[in-house]
Write a protein that holds these residues in place. Structure first.
Motif, PDB file in Angstrom:
ATOM      1  N   LEU A   1     -22.683   7.523 -14.715  1.00 44.46           N
ATOM      2  CA  LEU A   1     -23.971   7.956 -14.184  1.00 44.46           C
ATOM      3  C   LEU A   1     -24.354   7.191 -12.915  1.00 44.46           C
ATOM      4  O   LEU A   1     -25.046   7.737 -12.041  1.00 44.46           O
ATOM      5  CB  LEU A   1     -25.058   7.798 -15.240  1.00 44.46           C
TER       6      LEU A   1
ATOM      7  N   THR B   1     -24.048  11.977 -22.436  1.00 46.90           N
ATOM      8  CA  THR B   1     -24.010  11.558 -21.026  1.00 46.90           C
ATOM      9  C   THR B   1     -24.043  12.772 -20.109  1.00 46.90           C
ATOM     10  O   THR B   1     -24.698  12.751 -19.060  1.00 46.90           O
ATOM     11  CB  THR B   1     -22.765  10.695 -20.749  1.00 46.90           C
TER      12      THR B   1
ATOM     13  N   ARG C   1     -25.518  15.554 -20.773  1.00 47.75           N
ATOM     14  CA  ARG C   1     -26.906  16.030 -20.816  1.00 47.75           C
ATOM     15  C   ARG C   1     -27.786  15.213 -19.876  1.00 47.75           C
ATOM     16  O   ARG C   1     -28.624  15.752 -19.142  1.00 47.75           O
ATOM     17  CB  ARG C   1     -27.422  15.965 -22.258  1.00 47.75           C
ATOM     18  N   GLU C   2     -27.580  13.908 -19.871  1.00 48.17           N
ATOM     19  CA  GLU C   2     -28.362  13.041 -18.986  1.00 48.17           C
ATOM     20  C   GLU C   2     -28.021  13.317 -17.520  1.00 48.17           C
ATOM     21  O   GLU C   2     -28.904  13.305 -16.647  1.00 48.17           O
ATOM     22  CB  GLU C   2     -28.086  11.582 -19.324  1.00 48.17           C
TER      23      GLU C   2
ATOM     24  N   LYS D   1     -29.848  16.319 -16.240  1.00 47.47           N
ATOM     25  CA  LYS D   1     -31.250  15.974 -15.954  1.00 47.47           C
ATOM     26  C   LYS D   1     -31.368  15.249 -14.605  1.00 47.47           C
ATOM     27  O   LYS D   1     -32.298  15.500 -13.824  1.00 47.47           O
ATOM     28  CB  LYS D   1     -31.810  15.098 -17.066  1.00 47.47           C
ATOM     29  N   MET D   2     -30.430  14.333 -14.331  1.00 49.53           N
ATOM     30  CA  MET D   2     -30.453  13.603 -13.065  1.00 49.53           C
ATOM     31  C   MET D   2     -30.297  14.540 -11.868  1.00 49.53           C
ATOM     32  O   MET D   2     -30.994  14.405 -10.863  1.00 49.53           O
ATOM     33  CB  MET D   2     -29.346  12.544 -13.044  1.00 49.53           C
TER      34      MET D   2
ATOM     35  N   THR E   1     -25.796  21.807 -22.824  1.00 53.51           N
ATOM     36  CA  THR E   1     -26.380  20.727 -22.029  1.00 53.51           C
ATOM     37  C   THR E   1     -26.994  21.234 -20.737  1.00 53.51           C
ATOM     38  O   THR E   1     -27.761  20.508 -20.090  1.00 53.51           O
ATOM     39  CB  THR E   1     -25.327  19.664 -21.664  1.00 53.51           C
TER      40      THR E   1
END
Length: 282
Positions: free
Chosen positions: A204, A228, A230-231, A234-235, A259
């Motif tokens: 990330l 990760t 999924r995150e 979002k980022m 995701t």
């Protein structure tokens, strides 16, 4: 599923090369020895398992390259599902010609239908999401065009056909160029405005640097676990296309698709698909 086709003239060189390999220097000496030239037969390509069909256009080309007088009727088109026992194609004419083209036609039909069937299984796992399944350049040398066509027949999408199609910055490029910032700045200086840029990240913090520096159109999330991924989605927040890759086996596709990624790429579609059992029966 898609009924994608290419002009016969594009596919003919691949089929011709396979026929020349199989016929060798002296042709089909078995058929020449035991089958009189005037014997005529009707043959059928039959599916011996359920699946998604691909390679019918190529099979037809194979039969017609050996003998243009053969009558070939396709009953189940490329991109259509088939059931075990279903007749996919009927070929009528000289028995010797049918036998001489048989193996090449079956090799293509079985292999490509296997790729289409595996792709269709992956695509089915993405239902209810916007994720698309795509292949990679992990193809059989000399067969990339037809294998990628089979992915389309299974409802998938195609990634790059060659190194010149787009800029795809992999981990080794990043290492050799001196880091994410360095490689993106070099790309900005060199790339045409007509060329898309994709960059691979496996952490990330790398993705954060990509978003800060800019210059890439697609983020390739490599070998990340599902939380990760999924995150990462979002980022990105819609600022780039997001592709997930690495260990994308059938059992993971539904959870990865959920995701919010745009694409899921898998080399297995073209390098590990099981051949669909298709036979030719007189």
């Amino acid at each position: 599923m898609t009924h994608a086709t290419l002009p016969d003239i594009v596919l003919e060189p691949v089929v011709r090369a396979a026929l020349m390999e199989d016929l060798g220097q002296y042709g089909d000496i078995t058929t020449s020895a035991v089958i009189p030239a005037d014997v005529r037969y009707t043959a059928r390509l039959n599916a011996r398992a359920d699946g998604m069909v691909s390679g019918m256009q190529i099979a037809r080309i194979a039969f017609h390259l050996v003998d243009p007088s053969l009558t070939v009727e396709t009953l189940v088109a490329d991109g259509q599902p088939c059931r075990k026992g279903e007749t996919l194609m009927v070929i009528e004419g000289a028995a010797a010609s049918i036998l001489s083209a048989e193996r090449v036609a079956l090799n293509f039909a079985g292999r490509l239908s296997g790729t289409a069937s595996m792709t269709a299984a992956f695509v089915a796992e993405t239902r209810g999401t916007d994720a698309r399944i795509t292949c990679t350049r992990k193809t059989t040398p000399g067969l990339r065009t037809v294998e990628k066509l089979a992915v389309l027949h299974g409802g998938g999408f195609n990634h790059r056909f060659s190194l010149s199609d787009a800029i795809l910055i992999k981990d080794n490029h990043i290492a050799a160029a001196g880091g994410v910032r360095a490689v993106l700045e070099a790309t900005k200086a060199a790339a045409s405005h007509m060329v898309k840029v994709e960059i691979e990240v496996d952490r990330l913090d790398q993705l954060a640097e990509v978003l800060e520096v800019g210059g890439a159109d697609v983020a390739l999330l490599d070998n990340m676990d599902t939380p990760t991924i999924r995150e990462a989605v979002k980022m990105v927040a819609g600022r780039m296309v997001v592709e997930a890759s690495g260990n994308m086996v059938l059992e993971r596709i539904a959870e990865v698709a959920a995701t919010g990624v745009d694409y899921i790429s898998s080399g297995a579609l073209t390098h590990s698909a099981r051949t669909l059992d298709i036979g030719l029966d007189f």
